[in-house]
Design a protein around this motif. Structure first.
Motif, PDB file in Angstrom:
ATOM      1  N   GLY A  83       0.586  -1.320   0.045  1.00 22.13           N
ATOM      2  CA  GLY A  83      -0.133  -0.150   0.032  1.00 22.13           C
ATOM      3  C   GLY A  83       0.798   1.414   0.014  1.00 22.13           C
ATOM      4  N   ALA A  84       0.007   2.392   0.249  1.00 19.34           N
ATOM      5  CA  ALA A  84       0.572   3.632   0.258  1.00 19.34           C
ATOM      6  C   ALA A  84       1.349   4.237   1.308  1.00 19.34           C
ATOM      7  N   ASP A  85       2.117   5.425   1.460  1.00 17.60           N
ATOM      8  CA  ASP A  85       2.830   5.842   2.669  1.00 17.60           C
ATOM      9  C   ASP A  85       1.614   6.782   3.529  1.00 17.60           C
ATOM     10  N   LEU A  86       0.563   7.207   2.964  1.00 20.36           N
ATOM     11  CA  LEU A  86      -0.350   7.818   3.648  1.00 20.36           C
ATOM     12  C   LEU A  86      -1.901   7.677   3.163  1.00 20.36           C
ATOM     13  N   TYR A  87      -2.631   7.818   4.148  1.00 23.84           N
ATOM     14  CA  TYR A  87      -4.125   7.296   3.643  1.00 23.84           C
ATOM     15  C   TYR A  87      -5.124   8.485   3.924  1.00 23.84           C
ATOM     16  N   ILE A  88      -6.144   8.676   3.242  1.00 19.94           N
ATOM     17  CA  ILE A  88      -7.276   9.430   3.406  1.00 19.94           C
ATOM     18  C   ILE A  88      -8.429   8.864   3.320  1.00 19.94           C
ATOM     19  N   THR A  89      -9.447   8.961   4.305  1.00 19.89           N
ATOM     20  CA  THR A  89     -10.543   7.984   4.085  1.00 19.89           C
ATOM     21  C   THR A  89     -11.736   8.662   3.249  1.00 19.89           C
ATOM     22  N   GLU A  90     -12.619   8.000   2.849  1.00 22.04           N
ATOM     23  CA  GLU A  90     -13.607   8.338   2.184  1.00 22.04           C
ATOM     24  C   GLU A  90     -14.509   9.668   2.847  1.00 22.04           C
ATOM     25  N   TYR A  91     -15.296  10.340   2.397  1.00 23.49           N
ATOM     26  CA  TYR A  91     -15.376  11.497   3.092  1.00 23.49           C
ATOM     27  C   TYR A  91     -16.525  11.215   4.162  1.00 23.49           C
ATOM     28  N   PHE A  92     -16.624  11.948   5.258  1.00 26.03           N
ATOM     29  CA  PHE A  92     -17.592  11.998   6.074  1.00 26.03           C
ATOM     30  C   PHE A  92     -18.601  13.155   5.658  1.00 26.03           C
ATOM     31  N   ARG A  93     -20.015  12.730   5.727  1.00 23.12           N
ATOM     32  CA  ARG A  93     -20.736  13.925   5.249  1.00 23.12           C
ATOM     33  C   ARG A  93     -21.231  14.670   6.194  1.00 23.12           C
ATOM     34  N   VAL A  94     -21.124  16.037   6.236  1.00 26.85           N
ATOM     35  CA  VAL A  94     -21.203  16.839   7.523  1.00 26.85           C
ATOM     36  C   VAL A  94     -22.553  17.518   7.012  1.00 26.85           C
ATOM     37  N   HIS A  95     -23.457  17.680   7.894  1.00 25.66           N
ATOM     38  CA  HIS A  95     -24.713  18.429   7.871  1.00 25.66           C
ATOM     39  C   HIS A  95     -25.147  18.747   9.316  1.00 25.66           C
ATOM     40  N   ILE A  96     -26.527  19.167   9.469  1.00 28.13           N
ATOM     41  CA  ILE A  96     -26.846  19.683  10.972  1.00 28.13           C
ATOM     42  C   ILE A  96     -27.244  18.464  11.605  1.00 28.13           C
ATOM     43  N   HIS A  97     -27.525  17.233  10.922  1.00 30.99           N
ATOM     44  CA  HIS A  97     -28.204  16.002  11.418  1.00 30.99           C
ATOM     45  C   HIS A  97     -26.978  14.928  11.477  1.00 30.99           C
ATOM     46  N   SER A  98     -25.831  15.191  10.929  1.00 33.40           N
ATOM     47  CA  SER A  98     -25.018  14.353  10.609  1.00 33.40           C
ATOM     48  C   SER A  98     -24.210  13.590  11.978  1.00 33.40           C
ATOM     49  N   THR A  99     -23.997  12.412  11.678  1.00 31.56           N
ATOM     50  CA  THR A  99     -23.231  11.560  12.606  1.00 31.56           C
ATOM     51  C   THR A  99     -22.235  10.970  11.874  1.00 31.56           C
TER      52      THR A  99
ATOM     53  N   ASP B 195     -18.604   2.748   9.333  1.00 34.92           N
ATOM     54  CA  ASP B 195     -17.888   2.170   8.521  1.00 34.92           C
ATOM     55  C   ASP B 195     -16.593   2.821   7.990  1.00 34.92           C
ATOM     56  N   ILE B 196     -17.036   4.340   8.170  1.00 37.27           N
ATOM     57  CA  ILE B 196     -15.670   5.033   7.716  1.00 37.27           C
ATOM     58  C   ILE B 196     -14.724   5.122   8.820  1.00 37.27           C
ATOM     59  N   LEU B 197     -15.601   5.235   9.874  1.00 33.98           N
ATOM     60  CA  LEU B 197     -14.687   5.589  11.248  1.00 33.98           C
ATOM     61  C   LEU B 197     -13.918   4.383  11.725  1.00 33.98           C
ATOM     62  N   ALA B 198     -14.230   3.172  11.160  1.00 33.59           N
ATOM     63  CA  ALA B 198     -13.625   1.944  11.470  1.00 33.59           C
ATOM     64  C   ALA B 198     -12.526   1.814  10.742  1.00 33.59           C
ATOM     65  N   SER B 199     -12.248   2.379   9.429  1.00 34.92           N
ATOM     66  CA  SER B 199     -10.875   2.570   8.622  1.00 34.92           C
ATOM     67  C   SER B 199     -10.101   3.315   9.501  1.00 34.92           C
ATOM     68  N   LEU B 200     -10.253   4.289  10.283  1.00 38.79           N
ATOM     69  CA  LEU B 200      -9.265   4.916  11.111  1.00 38.79           C
ATOM     70  C   LEU B 200      -9.087   4.088  12.765  1.00 38.79           C
ATOM     71  N   LEU B 201      -9.861   3.668  13.171  1.00 36.13           N
ATOM     72  CA  LEU B 201      -9.951   3.012  14.590  1.00 36.13           C
ATOM     73  C   LEU B 201      -9.170   1.778  14.267  1.00 36.13           C
ATOM     74  N   GLN B 202      -9.283   0.859  12.876  1.00 34.62           N
ATOM     75  CA  GLN B 202      -8.831  -0.474  12.773  1.00 34.62           C
ATOM     76  C   GLN B 202      -7.789  -0.375  11.650  1.00 34.62           C
TER      77      GLN B 202
ATOM     78  N   PHE C  15     -20.986  -4.222   8.752  1.00 35.21           N
ATOM     79  CA  PHE C  15     -21.445  -3.029   8.778  1.00 35.21           C
ATOM     80  C   PHE C  15     -22.839  -2.827   8.392  1.00 35.21           C
ATOM     81  N   ARG C  16     -23.178  -3.790   7.530  1.00 35.38           N
ATOM     82  CA  ARG C  16     -24.668  -3.704   7.196  1.00 35.38           C
ATOM     83  C   ARG C  16     -25.563  -4.767   7.591  1.00 35.38           C
ATOM     84  N   GLN C  17     -24.928  -5.654   8.407  1.00 32.85           N
ATOM     85  CA  GLN C  17     -25.758  -6.584   9.262  1.00 32.85           C
ATOM     86  C   GLN C  17     -26.353  -7.634   8.211  1.00 32.85           C
TER      87      GLN C  17
END
Length: 345
Positions: free
Chosen positions: A32-48, A52-59, A272-274
């Motif tokens: 793989g690469a030397d540095l990774y950037i995740t897929e984007y987290f969608r951000v709006h007033i109701h977003s959490t 699955d994207i957070l898991a790429s960071l924590l795992q 992640f999709r059960q």
């Protein structure tokens, strides 16, 4: 920023494609690469935070730094989301997406759509730079919305903020993926900004990557579509940077890569999709296969696109790929997925 090789490589974020299963697959295909950037987290007033994207960071399986990318346009909500991400020590920093050309994104004044409002870009950069503190704050951008002539004003905005890295996809938002990259425009960013600049777009093999670096003097390369087609591109580039001859790829290696990718993506779907539906997973795999087998064989590609069952797809893959024939270094020039790379050579 932590020490990175010079030049360094970055895996480009591609939504629902370069995800955690793909990161795991890369680690089994050369490192793989030397540095990774995740897929984007969608951000709006109701977003959490998407689990699955957070898991790429924590795992994170790569052993390399990983930056969380966000997409949105509201400064307060972007700061809120950045703060939530930065609670996790595994997050090396925050990246803002100023490049996504998808119409549904641009219509919401996010991604590449933000390039039409430089004052809002300025406000976002200021707010996120402050929120990141000592952690990395990076930006991924296109060279303009309508025209590359817009890039000068955009660089003036970037220069007003302490950006730790700027990744430049060398096309405008309007050009999407259908043209050669504007090499001279990327070089302008290298010349005018104090931070490392990463060249992105049309890196499909070692030769295009080396040429892009030589013409721009960028600090590194970001690779997306080229890495899906050839996951060994990162070790191949590292070999070339050190003066070694990159190893060619055999079709049998490509087959093994696809089998690993199937297993990793299937495992993530269950987690992640059960649930797991084979036919849906065949369709998911085609998102990768469209890049992987482009140009190998017209009949192979035709039959792959019409396959519906796992058994049918796997039989086809073994028929065409279970041999030691070398895979061409370059994709087909007339492919809609790989446009304009010949201009780099």
């Amino acid at each position: 920023m932590v020490d990175l090789p010079q030049p360094f490589t970055v895996l480009a974020p591609m939504q629902e494609v370069t995800d955690l299963p793909f990161w795991k697959t890369l680690m089994q295909c050369g490192g793989g690469a030397d540095l990774y950037i995740t897929e984007y987290f969608r951000v709006h007033i109701h977003s959490t935070l998407e689990k699955d994207i957070l898991a790429s960071l924590l795992q994170n399986p790569t052993g390399r730094p990983a930056i969380a990318q966000m997409i949105g346009q509201d400064v307060a909500e972007m700061r809120r989301t950045a703060a939530a991400l930065l609670e996790h020590e595994e997050v090396a920093g925050i990246d803002i997406n100023l490049g996504c050309p998808a119409p549904v994104v641009c219509s919401k004044q996010a991604g590449g759509g933000l390039l039409r409002d430089l004052e809002q870009v300025h406000r976002l950069l200021g707010g996120l730079r402050e929120q990141c503190g000592e952690r990395w704050f990076t930006v991924k951008t296109r060279v303009g919305f309508e025209s590359e002539e817009e890039f000068g004003e955009l660089l003036e905005v970037f220069a007003r903020h302490e950006i730790d890295m700027l990744s430049v996809h060398g096309r405008t938002v309007r050009e999407r993926y259908q043209t050669p990259v504007h090499v001279d425009v990327v070089r302008t960013a290298v010349e005018r900004l104090a931070c490392p600049v990463v060249a992105n777009g049309n890196v499909v093999d070692v030769a295009t990557g080396q040429s892009y670096l030589r013409q721009t003097e960028a600090a590194g390369l970001m690779v997306g579509r080229g890495a899906i087609r050839n996951p060994w591109i990162f070790p191949q580039l590292r070999a070339a940077f050190s003066g070694q001859e990159p190893e060619p790829v055999e079709r049998r290696q490509l087959l093994n890569y696809i089998l690993i990718l199937w297993e990793e993506t299937a495992r993530a779907r269950v987690e992640f999709r059960q649930g797991f539906e084979e036919k849906k997973h065949v369709q998911k795999m085609k998102r990768y296969l469209n890049y992987i087998i482009a140009g190998l064989d017209d009949d192979f590609e035709f039959r792959m696109k019409r396959s519906r069952e796992k058994e049918e797809l796997f039989a086809l893959l073994h028929d065409f790929l279970d041999n030691d024939e070398h895979v061409p270094a370059l994709p087909p020039e007339r492919s809609k997925l790989f446009c304009g790379f010949r201009e780099l050579l």
